[in-house]
Design an enzyme around this catalytic site. Sequence first.
Site, PDB file in Angstrom:
ATOM      1  N   LYS A  83       0.804  -1.258  -0.089  1.00  0.00           N
ATOM      2  CA  LYS A  83      -0.015  -0.125  -0.133  1.00  0.00           C
ATOM      3  C   LYS A  83       0.867   1.256   0.145  1.00  0.00           C
ATOM      4  CE  LYS A  83      -4.563   0.376   2.202  1.00  0.00           C
ATOM      5  NZ  LYS A  83      -5.382   0.271   3.516  1.00  0.00           N
TER       6      LYS A  83
HETATM    7  C1  E4P Z   1      -8.436   1.344   3.146  1.00  0.00           C
HETATM    8  O1  E4P Z   1      -7.616   0.401   2.686  1.00  0.00           O
HETATM    9  C2  E4P Z   1      -8.331   1.552   4.506  1.00  0.00           C
HETATM   10  O2  E4P Z   1      -7.806   0.763   5.379  1.00  0.00           O
HETATM   11  C3  E4P Z   1      -9.702   2.021   5.049  1.00  0.00           C
HETATM   12  O3  E4P Z   1     -10.776   1.636   4.281  1.00  0.00           O
HETATM   13  C4  E4P Z   1      -9.562   3.545   5.653  1.00  0.00           C
HETATM   14  O4  E4P Z   1     -10.803   3.596   6.143  1.00  0.00           O
HETATM   15  P1  E4P Z   1     -11.565   4.534   7.444  1.00  0.00           P
HETATM   16  O5  E4P Z   1     -11.923   5.785   7.017  1.00  0.00           O
HETATM   17  O6  E4P Z   1     -12.337   3.847   8.051  1.00  0.00           O
HETATM   18  O7  E4P Z   1     -10.145   5.034   8.180  1.00  0.00           O
END
Ligand code: E4P
Length: 214
Positions: A83
Amino acid sequence: MKFFVDTANVASIREAYSWGIVDGVTTNPTLVAKEGRDFKETILEICNIVNGPVSAEVVSLDTEGMVKEALEISDWHPNIVIKIPMTKDGMAAVRRLTKEGIKTNVTLVFSASQALIAAKAGATYISVFVGRLDDAGHNGLDVVFDTVQMIDNYDFDSEVIVASVRHPLHVVKSAQMGAHIATVPFPVLDSMFKHPMTDIGIERFLKDWEKVPK
Ligand code: E4P
């Protein structure tokens, strides 16, 4: 549509995977920190549960640092996807990692223009954060719609991940738009199974079954 579960909690992943509908996992530094465990140990345990892509995020901000981290992390297990945040340095890292055959998930995407750049850089996955956009007074699903259309128009290889999912409708609407993947927090995935009329129906069937002569 593929379903990823958006958590670093091994017990939740194990349970969700047992339902037979989970294709992969996404984590981020916040989710990993919540578990209070070693990063590598957590990611490897997840890889041993789920037979599919598992996203693990780098924390460097410069291209060299990201590539170095990515090479190290991707060596842990063949299912790991790296990522990378949506920045100029990040996209340069994505381009290099793609050339090396390492899969990437471009994270923190909040606009269609960012998504287009990520696709151009060769991202394997592009994560559009719908919930955080909604929280800020925008319509996160508009960005999903635009992104899916651009990917289709030019036949980019990238797959769109609907991320920052807050409720089942985010998933359903994204599926209607043709998004490839939704990464869903455990409680939201759990709630997608439920309907009170299903419970009432089961109860009634079981009651009536008692009247059948045996
Ligand atoms: C994406 O891969 C992230 O881990 C995640 O969806 C972030 O979402 P949040 O807004 O709930 O932190």
